[in-house]
Design a protein around this motif. Structure first.
Motif, mmCIF file in Angstrom:
data_model
loop_
_atom_site.group_PDB
_atom_site.id
_atom_site.type_symbol
_atom_site.label_atom_id
_atom_site.label_comp_id
_atom_site.label_asym_id
_atom_site.label_seq_id
_atom_site.Cartn_x
_atom_site.Cartn_y
_atom_site.Cartn_z
ATOM 1 N N ASN A 1 -24.756 -78.123 40.210
ATOM 2 C CA ASN A 1 -25.362 -79.389 40.400
ATOM 3 C C ASN A 1 -26.896 -79.358 40.492
ATOM 4 N N CYS A 2 -27.475 -78.334 39.893
ATOM 5 C CA CYS A 2 -28.996 -78.140 39.927
ATOM 6 C C CYS A 2 -29.631 -78.907 38.607
ATOM 7 N N ALA A 3 -30.717 -79.372 38.754
ATOM 8 C CA ALA A 3 -31.129 -79.994 37.521
ATOM 9 C C ALA A 3 -32.304 -79.365 36.677
ATOM 10 N N ILE A 4 -32.320 -79.736 35.230
ATOM 11 C CA ILE A 4 -33.320 -79.236 34.552
ATOM 12 C C ILE A 4 -34.713 -80.026 34.531
ATOM 13 N N LYS A 5 -35.894 -79.356 34.912
ATOM 14 C CA LYS A 5 -36.995 -80.567 34.771
ATOM 15 C C LYS A 5 -37.867 -79.679 33.984
ATOM 16 N N VAL A 6 -38.680 -80.628 33.029
ATOM 17 C CA VAL A 6 -39.657 -80.181 32.176
ATOM 18 C C VAL A 6 -41.053 -80.066 33.165
ATOM 19 N N GLU A 7 -41.771 -78.976 33.195
ATOM 20 C CA GLU A 7 -42.787 -78.689 33.975
ATOM 21 C C GLU A 7 -43.969 -79.618 33.359
ATOM 22 N N GLY A 8 -44.835 -80.165 33.938
ATOM 23 C CA GLY A 8 -45.839 -81.017 33.394
ATOM 24 C C GLY A 8 -45.517 -82.376 32.645
ATOM 25 N N ALA A 9 -44.336 -82.756 32.678
ATOM 26 C CA ALA A 9 -43.795 -84.135 32.097
ATOM 27 C C ALA A 9 -42.996 -84.812 32.952
ATOM 28 N N GLY A 10 -42.886 -86.149 32.888
ATOM 29 C CA GLY A 10 -41.982 -86.715 33.680
ATOM 30 C C GLY A 10 -40.650 -87.025 33.128
ATOM 31 N N TYR A 11 -40.504 -86.399 31.818
ATOM 32 C CA TYR A 11 -39.338 -86.795 31.128
ATOM 33 C C TYR A 11 -38.306 -85.643 31.574
ATOM 34 N N GLY A 12 -36.872 -85.980 31.286
ATOM 35 C CA GLY A 12 -35.892 -84.974 31.525
ATOM 36 C C GLY A 12 -35.272 -84.573 30.166
ATOM 37 N N ILE A 13 -34.205 -83.868 30.219
ATOM 38 C CA ILE A 13 -33.502 -83.542 29.071
ATOM 39 C C ILE A 13 -31.971 -84.464 28.891
ATOM 40 N N MET B 1 -24.522 -87.645 25.504
ATOM 41 C CA MET B 1 -23.494 -86.808 26.494
ATOM 42 C C MET B 1 -23.937 -86.726 27.630
ATOM 43 N N GLY B 2 -25.241 -87.322 28.201
ATOM 44 C CA GLY B 2 -25.515 -87.165 29.339
ATOM 45 C C GLY B 2 -26.530 -86.269 29.809
ATOM 46 N N LYS B 3 -27.186 -86.118 31.061
ATOM 47 C CA LYS B 3 -28.120 -85.046 31.365
ATOM 48 C C LYS B 3 -27.418 -83.787 31.590
ATOM 49 N N PRO B 4 -27.939 -82.662 31.120
ATOM 50 C CA PRO B 4 -27.118 -81.647 31.722
ATOM 51 C C PRO B 4 -27.283 -81.007 33.066
ATOM 52 N N LYS B 5 -26.446 -80.381 33.424
ATOM 53 C CA LYS B 5 -26.550 -79.842 34.709
ATOM 54 C C LYS B 5 -26.597 -78.418 34.759
ATOM 55 N N VAL B 6 -27.238 -77.708 35.840
ATOM 56 C CA VAL B 6 -27.277 -76.242 35.882
ATOM 57 C C VAL B 6 -26.607 -75.578 36.883
ATOM 58 N N ALA B 7 -26.226 -74.654 36.624
ATOM 59 C CA ALA B 7 -25.284 -73.694 37.925
ATOM 60 C C ALA B 7 -26.228 -72.416 37.739
ATOM 61 N N VAL B 8 -26.638 -71.964 39.209
ATOM 62 C CA VAL B 8 -27.354 -70.478 39.158
ATOM 63 C C VAL B 8 -26.567 -69.673 39.872
ATOM 64 N N GLU C 1 -28.177 -65.291 36.980
ATOM 65 C CA GLU C 1 -27.688 -66.122 35.738
ATOM 66 C C GLU C 1 -27.695 -67.455 35.841
ATOM 67 N N VAL C 2 -27.949 -68.231 34.555
ATOM 68 C CA VAL C 2 -28.110 -69.501 34.862
ATOM 69 C C VAL C 2 -27.207 -70.236 33.745
ATOM 70 N N SER C 3 -26.360 -71.307 34.019
ATOM 71 C CA SER C 3 -25.524 -71.789 33.055
ATOM 72 C C SER C 3 -25.801 -73.282 33.057
ATOM 73 N N ILE C 4 -25.729 -73.804 31.955
ATOM 74 C CA ILE C 4 -26.017 -75.202 31.514
ATOM 75 C C ILE C 4 -24.612 -75.810 31.149
ATOM 76 N N TYR C 5 -24.403 -77.163 31.924
ATOM 77 C CA TYR C 5 -23.228 -77.679 31.477
ATOM 78 C C TYR C 5 -23.354 -78.990 31.815
#
Length: 66
Positions: A14-26, A40-47, A53-57
């Motif tokens: 349940n971690c999130a992806i954030k784009v540095e320098g922008a207020g937008y998400g993925i 399909m929704g916002k991707p979640k991240v597991a670390v 290792e990083v897993s996007i789901y």
């Protein structure tokens, strides 16, 4: 619980992806031709706390069925 594909440890979910320098998400979409189509929704991240290792789901894979 997600297990790391590299070392088998329990991953922090349940971690999130954030784009540095922008207020937008993925947002993941099943139709790249449409601006808002097939979302399909916002991707979640597991670390993995051991090896990094990083897993996007997505939380609801059932949305891929339609």
């Amino acid at each position: 619980m997600r297990k790391c594909i590299r070392c088998g440890s329990e991953m922090k979910e349940n971690c999130a992806i954030k784009v540095e320098g922008a207020g937008y998400g993925i947002v993941m979409s099943s139709d790249e031709k449409k601006l808002f189509g097939g979302r399909m929704g916002k991707p979640k991240v597991a670390v993995c706390p051991k090896c990094g290792e990083v897993s996007i789901y997505i939380e609801d894979p059932q949305r891929l069925q339609s």
